[in-house]
Design a protein around this motif. Structure first.
Motif, PDB file in Angstrom:
ATOM      1  N   LYS A 259       0.844  -1.251   0.059  1.00 16.13           N
ATOM      2  CA  LYS A 259       0.042  -0.214   0.128  1.00 16.13           C
ATOM      3  C   LYS A 259       0.717   1.122   0.082  1.00 16.13           C
ATOM      4  N   GLY A 260       1.827   1.178   0.682  1.00 23.17           N
ATOM      5  CA  GLY A 260       2.884   2.305   0.854  1.00 23.17           C
ATOM      6  C   GLY A 260       3.400   2.606  -0.513  1.00 23.17           C
ATOM      7  N   SER A 261       3.718   1.547  -1.188  1.00 25.82           N
ATOM      8  CA  SER A 261       4.501   1.682  -2.607  1.00 25.82           C
ATOM      9  C   SER A 261       3.394   2.233  -3.516  1.00 25.82           C
ATOM     10  N   ILE A 262       2.244   1.787  -3.455  1.00 27.80           N
ATOM     11  CA  ILE A 262       1.020   2.295  -4.315  1.00 27.80           C
ATOM     12  C   ILE A 262       0.744   3.667  -4.040  1.00 27.80           C
ATOM     13  N   ASP A 263       0.765   4.163  -2.992  1.00 26.67           N
ATOM     14  CA  ASP A 263       0.442   5.635  -2.464  1.00 26.67           C
ATOM     15  C   ASP A 263       1.551   6.350  -3.237  1.00 26.67           C
ATOM     16  N   GLU A 264       2.648   5.934  -2.792  1.00 28.09           N
ATOM     17  CA  GLU A 264       3.913   6.951  -3.235  1.00 28.09           C
ATOM     18  C   GLU A 264       3.880   6.929  -4.635  1.00 28.09           C
ATOM     19  N   GLY A 265       3.562   5.888  -5.335  1.00 27.37           N
ATOM     20  CA  GLY A 265       3.654   5.732  -6.879  1.00 27.37           C
ATOM     21  C   GLY A 265       2.652   6.769  -7.359  1.00 27.37           C
ATOM     22  N   GLY A 266       1.373   6.768  -6.704  1.00 33.12           N
ATOM     23  CA  GLY A 266       0.350   7.703  -7.119  1.00 33.12           C
ATOM     24  C   GLY A 266       0.442   9.198  -6.867  1.00 33.12           C
ATOM     25  N   PHE A 267       1.030   9.333  -5.605  1.00 36.83           N
ATOM     26  CA  PHE A 267       0.944  10.940  -5.422  1.00 36.83           C
ATOM     27  C   PHE A 267       2.361  11.388  -5.862  1.00 36.83           C
ATOM     28  N   GLU A 268       3.434  10.776  -5.832  1.00 34.55           N
ATOM     29  CA  GLU A 268       4.666  11.057  -6.413  1.00 34.55           C
ATOM     30  C   GLU A 268       4.456  11.288  -7.918  1.00 34.55           C
TER      31      GLU A 268
ATOM     32  N   LEU B  69       8.558  12.720 -17.816  1.00 34.44           N
ATOM     33  CA  LEU B  69       8.386  11.049 -17.935  1.00 34.44           C
ATOM     34  C   LEU B  69       9.745  10.263 -17.572  1.00 34.44           C
ATOM     35  N   GLU B  70      10.755  10.731 -17.304  1.00 34.33           N
ATOM     36  CA  GLU B  70      11.897   9.888 -17.049  1.00 34.33           C
ATOM     37  C   GLU B  70      11.893   9.773 -15.504  1.00 34.33           C
ATOM     38  N   SER B  71      11.346  10.818 -14.817  1.00 38.21           N
ATOM     39  CA  SER B  71      11.169  10.541 -13.368  1.00 38.21           C
ATOM     40  C   SER B  71      10.153   9.728 -12.979  1.00 38.21           C
ATOM     41  N   TYR B  72       9.134   9.707 -13.993  1.00 37.54           N
ATOM     42  CA  TYR B  72       7.850   8.885 -13.519  1.00 37.54           C
ATOM     43  C   TYR B  72       8.165   7.498 -14.051  1.00 37.54           C
ATOM     44  N   VAL B  73       8.971   7.189 -14.963  1.00 38.65           N
ATOM     45  CA  VAL B  73       9.379   5.798 -15.104  1.00 38.65           C
ATOM     46  C   VAL B  73      10.398   5.178 -14.240  1.00 38.65           C
ATOM     47  N   ASN B  74      11.228   5.862 -13.668  1.00 42.50           N
ATOM     48  CA  ASN B  74      12.266   5.556 -12.397  1.00 42.50           C
ATOM     49  C   ASN B  74      11.330   5.397 -11.216  1.00 42.50           C
ATOM     50  N   LEU B  75      10.492   6.391 -10.962  1.00 46.02           N
ATOM     51  CA  LEU B  75       9.543   6.160  -9.709  1.00 46.02           C
ATOM     52  C   LEU B  75       8.688   4.806  -9.963  1.00 46.02           C
ATOM     53  N   GLN B  76       8.070   4.554 -11.057  1.00 52.46           N
ATOM     54  CA  GLN B  76       7.507   3.275 -10.989  1.00 52.46           C
ATOM     55  C   GLN B  76       8.493   2.139 -11.028  1.00 52.46           C
ATOM     56  N   LEU B  77       9.595   2.067 -11.543  1.00 51.15           N
ATOM     57  CA  LEU B  77      10.378   0.846 -11.365  1.00 51.15           C
ATOM     58  C   LEU B  77      10.730   0.754  -9.857  1.00 51.15           C
ATOM     59  N   THR B  78      10.878   1.867  -9.325  1.00 56.22           N
ATOM     60  CA  THR B  78      11.262   1.678  -7.669  1.00 56.22           C
ATOM     61  C   THR B  78      10.035   1.191  -6.990  1.00 56.22           C
ATOM     62  N   SER B  79       9.067   1.818  -7.359  1.00 51.22           N
ATOM     63  CA  SER B  79       7.679   0.983  -6.901  1.00 51.22           C
ATOM     64  C   SER B  79       7.711  -0.401  -7.013  1.00 51.22           C
ATOM     65  N   ALA B  80       7.722  -0.972  -8.272  1.00 51.12           N
ATOM     66  CA  ALA B  80       7.552  -2.160  -8.656  1.00 51.12           C
ATOM     67  C   ALA B  80       8.492  -2.924  -7.802  1.00 51.12           C
ATOM     68  N   ARG B  81       9.760  -2.652  -7.687  1.00 49.57           N
ATOM     69  CA  ARG B  81      10.984  -3.456  -7.132  1.00 49.57           C
ATOM     70  C   ARG B  81      10.414  -3.455  -5.721  1.00 49.57           C
ATOM     71  N   SER B  82      10.126  -2.180  -4.990  1.00 46.98           N
ATOM     72  CA  SER B  82       9.594  -2.651  -3.811  1.00 46.98           C
ATOM     73  C   SER B  82       8.517  -3.630  -3.368  1.00 46.98           C
ATOM     74  N   THR B  83       7.558  -3.551  -4.180  1.00 50.20           N
ATOM     75  CA  THR B  83       6.341  -4.385  -4.014  1.00 50.20           C
ATOM     76  C   THR B  83       6.838  -6.000  -4.373  1.00 50.20           C
ATOM     77  N   LEU B  84       7.777  -6.078  -5.199  1.00 53.85           N
ATOM     78  CA  LEU B  84       8.327  -7.383  -5.441  1.00 53.85           C
ATOM     79  C   LEU B  84       9.032  -8.001  -4.403  1.00 53.85           C
ATOM     80  N   ALA B  85       9.799  -7.081  -3.835  1.00 58.55           N
ATOM     81  CA  ALA B  85      10.667  -7.230  -2.327  1.00 58.55           C
ATOM     82  C   ALA B  85       9.808  -7.707  -1.634  1.00 58.55           C
ATOM     83  N   ALA B  86       8.468  -6.730  -1.278  1.00 54.15           N
ATOM     84  CA  ALA B  86       7.759  -7.252  -0.055  1.00 54.15           C
ATOM     85  C   ALA B  86       7.130  -8.822  -0.278  1.00 54.15           C
ATOM     86  N   LEU B  87       6.536  -8.914  -1.453  1.00 52.37           N
ATOM     87  CA  LEU B  87       5.876 -10.180  -1.761  1.00 52.37           C
ATOM     88  C   LEU B  87       6.823 -11.430  -1.513  1.00 52.37           C
TER      89      LEU B  87
END
Length: 380
Positions: free
Chosen positions: A253-262, A350-368
């Motif tokens: 949830k924290g990764s999703i919220d950060e991905g949305g707001f950021e 766009l580059e900042s957004y892509v990097n943010l989404q990659l970070t969020s996805a990696r965080s979600t994968l690490a949590a799972l």
């Protein structure tokens, strides 16, 4: 003489001798003063690294500043930066906005977005200050240096003004006299709706992030109520697995919220800005087209003028030519500067957004992965 389809003098504005340096720097605090529907933003104005003034301004002050710089005597041919859209401040509109994002049946209210407003208003002032012409505007100087806001005059559009806008809008399809401006007009006609669609699609993605975050929060709350007494071994095992799952969902949830707001901050705001900015370019190009049509009409009138009206027709032609050429000269430089900045800022966002989404996805994968490893380690 400029007839339909002919090319103008082609005169261009001289290149500036040196890059323009803004006279002031501004910083708008994230903390606002709200009194009912009135919201006051605190602006810190600095010069040469020293704070020279701290002022408070309401959104209406920014709107009036936009009106002043847009209609100023030196604004001909300029693409004036757009003032941000006003956020909902009253309870009813805030509720309508929340339902639009979270769903019609949702009772969740989205928190005030004053931080976002502050960032957008600061960007608006920075764009004005960095403009080589608008940055010298006296109204902008007064806005930033006078403790009290300049008195606002209510701007009203009467029937004749609306009719004039309608007649001018009909001229947007008039063939241009210069290939450079015709290409730019064709590009705007295609790019503007595409950018609007992109901004709308991104807003839908951001709304989906918010809804998913609230749904995960509801799931976490429900799981917290399912803990069993630790009287039996399988109850303890269930509670351990439940705790691991809760922590995993909370991290996701924290990764999703950060991905949305950021994501909204780093790219959504950029998309919205340039969506409005392209609209400002379209308005400038339409104004220039109207001046071109007026110039062509004066040329025709001069050709048909009788001897006793020849002098008046020549004067009207010279005045129309001067306005048209002044607008065209300024517009050439504006468009080149505008397009350079558009590409740089949209690419960076766009580059900042892509990097943010990659970070969020990696965080979600690490949590799972961590949760799965812990569950496998439990002896069942």
């Amino acid at each position: 003489m400029l007839d339909e389809g002919s090319v103008s003098s082609g005169a261009s504005s001289p290149e500036p001798e040196a890059p323009f340096t803004p006279k002031y720097r501004v910083s708008i605090s994230d903390h606002v003063n709200k009194d009912g529907d009135s919201v006051r933003f605190t602006i810190q104005v600095s010069q040469n690294g020293l704070t020279i003034q701290v002022v408070e301004r309401e959104f209406e002050d920014f709107e009036y500043l936009d009106h002043c710089v847009s209609t100023g005597p030196n604004s001909l041919g300029l693409i004036v930066p757009p003032v941000p859209l006003r956020s909902a401040t009253d309870p009813y509109n805030a509720e309508m906005q929340s339902r639009k994002v979270m769903g019609k049946e949702s009772k969740t209210l989205i928190a005030d977005e004053f931080q976002k407003d502050c960032q957008q208003l600061q960007k608006y002032l920075e764009l004005l200050l960095s403009h080589p012409v608008l940055g010298k505007n006296q109204k902008l100087h007064d806005f930033l240096t006078q403790k009290e806001p300049p008195p606002r005059t209510k701007v009203r559009r009467g029937l004749m003004g609306r009719l004039s806008d309608t007649l001018e809008a009909r001229k947007q399809w008039w063939p241009d006299s210069e290939e450079f401006f015709q290409r730019e007009r064709d590009w705007v006609a295609k790019y503007q709706p595409a950018l609007t669609n992109a901004a709308s699609s991104f807003a839908a993605i951001t709304a989906a992030h918010l809804r998913m975050g609230h749904q995960l929060e509801a799931v976490v709350t429900a799981l917290k109520l399912t803990n069993c007494p630790n009287h039996h071994l399988h109850h303890k095992q269930f509670n351990n697995i439940n705790t691991i799952f809760l922590e995993c969902l909370d991290n996701i949830k924290g990764s999703i919220d950060e991905g949305g707001f950021e994501g909204e901050r780093v790219f959504g705001g950029v998309l919205g800005l340039w969506q409005r900015y392209v609209g400002c370019e379209a308005a400038m190009l339409l104004h220039r087209t109207c001046l071109m049509v007026d110039y062509q009409a004066c040329n025709r009138a001069l050709d048909k003028a009788k001897p006793n009206r020849k002098e008046a027709a020549e004067k009207a032609k010279r005045e129309a030519e001067a306005l048209f050429e002044e607008c065209s000269d300024a517009a050439r430089q504006e468009i080149k500067h505008f397009q350079r900045n558009r590409v740089v800022e949209l690419q960076a966002g766009l580059e900042s957004y892509v990097n943010l989404q990659l970070t969020s996805a990696r965080s979600t994968l690490a949590a799972l992965s961590s949760a799965l490893t812990q569950v496998k380690a439990i002896s069942l």
